[in-house]
Design an enzyme around this catalytic site. Structure first.
Site, PDB file in Angstrom:
ATOM      1  N   LYS A 110     -39.961 -21.538 -49.992  1.00  0.00           N
ATOM      2  CA  LYS A 110     -41.408 -21.390 -50.475  1.00  0.00           C
ATOM      3  C   LYS A 110     -42.150 -22.635 -49.727  1.00  0.00           C
ATOM      4  O   LYS A 110     -41.770 -23.562 -49.302  1.00  0.00           O
ATOM      5  CB  LYS A 110     -41.566 -21.308 -52.027  1.00  0.00           C
ATOM      6  CG  LYS A 110     -41.295 -19.909 -52.468  1.00  0.00           C
ATOM      7  CD  LYS A 110     -41.915 -19.527 -53.570  1.00  0.00           C
ATOM      8  CE  LYS A 110     -41.676 -18.093 -54.037  1.00  0.00           C
ATOM      9  NZ  LYS A 110     -41.592 -17.506 -55.326  1.00  0.00           N
ATOM     10  N   ARG A 133     -33.211 -16.825 -57.232  1.00  0.00           N
ATOM     11  CA  ARG A 133     -33.587 -15.775 -56.309  1.00  0.00           C
ATOM     12  C   ARG A 133     -33.765 -16.198 -55.007  1.00  0.00           C
ATOM     13  O   ARG A 133     -34.609 -17.129 -54.485  1.00  0.00           O
ATOM     14  CB  ARG A 133     -35.055 -15.062 -56.810  1.00  0.00           C
ATOM     15  CG  ARG A 133     -35.527 -13.900 -55.827  1.00  0.00           C
ATOM     16  CD  ARG A 133     -36.895 -13.564 -56.611  1.00  0.00           C
ATOM     17  NE  ARG A 133     -37.402 -12.415 -55.735  1.00  0.00           N
ATOM     18  CZ  ARG A 133     -38.138 -12.472 -54.666  1.00  0.00           C
ATOM     19  NH1 ARG A 133     -38.532 -13.673 -54.122  1.00  0.00           N
ATOM     20  NH2 ARG A 133     -38.705 -11.302 -53.906  1.00  0.00           N
TER      21      ARG A 133
HETATM   22  N1  HH2 Z   1     -41.437 -14.470 -55.221  1.00  0.00           N
HETATM   23  C1  HH2 Z   1     -41.760 -13.891 -54.567  1.00  0.00           C
HETATM   24  C2  HH2 Z   1     -41.606 -12.307 -54.748  1.00  0.00           C
HETATM   25  N2  HH2 Z   1     -41.036 -12.194 -55.962  1.00  0.00           N
HETATM   26  N3  HH2 Z   1     -40.167 -12.632 -57.992  1.00  0.00           N
HETATM   27  C3  HH2 Z   1     -39.790 -13.470 -58.757  1.00  0.00           C
HETATM   28  N4  HH2 Z   1     -39.567 -12.693 -60.119  1.00  0.00           N
HETATM   29  N5  HH2 Z   1     -39.895 -14.639 -58.685  1.00  0.00           N
HETATM   30  C4  HH2 Z   1     -40.472 -15.425 -57.537  1.00  0.00           C
HETATM   31  O1  HH2 Z   1     -40.484 -16.418 -57.383  1.00  0.00           O
HETATM   32  C5  HH2 Z   1     -40.681 -14.081 -56.752  1.00  0.00           C
HETATM   33  C6  HH2 Z   1     -40.663 -12.830 -57.048  1.00  0.00           C
HETATM   34  C7  HH2 Z   1     -42.316 -14.224 -52.968  1.00  0.00           C
HETATM   35  O2  HH2 Z   1     -41.201 -14.536 -52.266  1.00  0.00           O
HETATM   36  P1  HH2 Z   1     -40.721 -13.394 -51.189  1.00  0.00           P
HETATM   37  O3  HH2 Z   1     -40.250 -12.190 -51.869  1.00  0.00           O
HETATM   38  O4  HH2 Z   1     -39.932 -14.020 -50.130  1.00  0.00           O
HETATM   39  O5  HH2 Z   1     -42.035 -13.001 -50.226  1.00  0.00           O
HETATM   40  P2  HH2 Z   1     -43.100 -11.811 -50.433  1.00  0.00           P
HETATM   41  O6  HH2 Z   1     -43.672 -11.759 -51.607  1.00  0.00           O
HETATM   42  O7  HH2 Z   1     -44.098 -12.373 -49.287  1.00  0.00           O
HETATM   43  O8  HH2 Z   1     -42.595 -10.535 -49.988  1.00  0.00           O
END
Ligand code: HH2
Length: 287
Positions: A230, A264
């Site tokens: 992040k 995660r």
């Molecule tokens: N962070 C993201 C997405 N979903 N779900 C939970 N429970 N906790 C988190 O910290 C979280 C999440 C954002 O990260 P990422 O999936 O890599 O990116 P994007 O939302 O751009 O797909």
């Protein structure tokens, strides 16, 4: 052993009898063109399936599948598009994976369709604030529910990153939303909470939440921490591949030591090693 680690739930039993042992590694599979770290890499369903299988082989015991980016500024995706992205991959993976699948969505109709295809967990980054029928849809299916804290939507959240006491405010939100889930019929033993690192948070809020994890763990639900790659990790550890990997590893080690139940991550192999090491030290009796 610290009190928060002693309080960490040992496991979570899903409706189908599968058990997730804690601390667990959740591997991220973003089926989006625009996710902040891996956008566009897994739009091809075959690549997506191969990547999920590789993440399981590397140590992920949950695979989190999303069809809508929640990066700061991301626009909402229509239900049809989100379903087209995720459902075929979930269907294929359910036949191939041992690891349960969580569906990362704010929309009840997408969640229900994914649960029908065999997903077992709903990961709602709005913490039940986006869709009024989400809790009852999860309850009806007997699924597990991840409640994450955020404010506003991915498009607007940055303007709400103002807190007097971020840990207390996030705890109050998670407790209230968990009560709403319980009232709708979601089983207490299937609720997971998440402080939502990076969602309506400045870097210092993320750090304060990491420092206050034992208070979040004291709510009594398994706690998920999503620090992987992040922006605040980038800002502090640096932006090269290895900076992000090691910055994420440090956050995950400290999260597990503070009592978190799930990390995660984009890189489950290194994360699984970190979790094994952190847990061995933290549970040695001296940690
Ligand atoms: N962070 C993201 C997405 N979903 N779900 C939970 N429970 N906790 C988190 O910290 C979280 C999440 C954002 O990260 P990422 O999936 O890599 O990116 P994007 O939302 O751009 O797909």
């Amino acid at each position: 052993m610290s009190a928060s680690i002693a309080r960490r739930p040992r496991s979570l039993r899903l409706k189908d009898g599968r058990v997730i042992h804690f601390p667990a590694v959740m591997g991220i599979l973003n089926l989006t063109p625009d996710s902040f770290s891996d956008g566009g890499r897994f739009l091809d369903p075959e690549r997506a399936v191969d990547h999920a299988l590789a993440m399981e082989a590397a140590g992920a015991t949950i695979i989190d599948i999303g069809g809508e980016s929640s990066r700061p500024g991301a626009a909402t995706v229509g239900v049809e598009i989100e379903m087209e992205r995720v459902l075929p991959v979930i269907e294929t993976l359910c036949a191939k994976l041992k690891a349960p699948i969580s569906i990362d969505t704010r929309k009840a109709v997408v969640a229900s369709a994914a649960l029908d295809e065999g997903a077992a967990i709903v990961n709602d980054v709005s913490g039940l604030m986006f869709d009024p029928i989400m809790a009852q849809s999860v309850a009806q299916a007997g699924a597990a529910l991840i409640l994450m804290h955020m404010r506003g939507s991915p498009a607007t959240m940055n303007r709400y990153a103002r807190y007097r006491n971020v840990v207390a405010e996030v705890c109050a939100f998670l407790e209230r939303q968990a009560r709403a889930a319980l009232a709708a019929g979601v089983l207490r033993t299937r609720i997971i909470v998440d402080p939502g690192l990076g969602f309506a948070k400045k870097a210092r809020h993320n750090l304060e939440l990491m420092g206050g994890l034992s208070e979040i763990c004291a709510l009594g639900y398994p706690v998920l921490v999503g620090a992987s790659r992040k922006r605040f990790v980038h800002a502090i550890a640096g932006g090269s591949e290895s900076d992000l990997l090691f910055g994420t590893a440090a956050a995950n080690a400290l999260a597990v030591a503070a009592g978190a139940s799930i990390v995660r991550v984009h890189d489950p192999g290194p994360a699984a090693a970190v979790v094994r090491m952190a847990i061995a030290i933290a549970e040695s009796g001296r940690g």
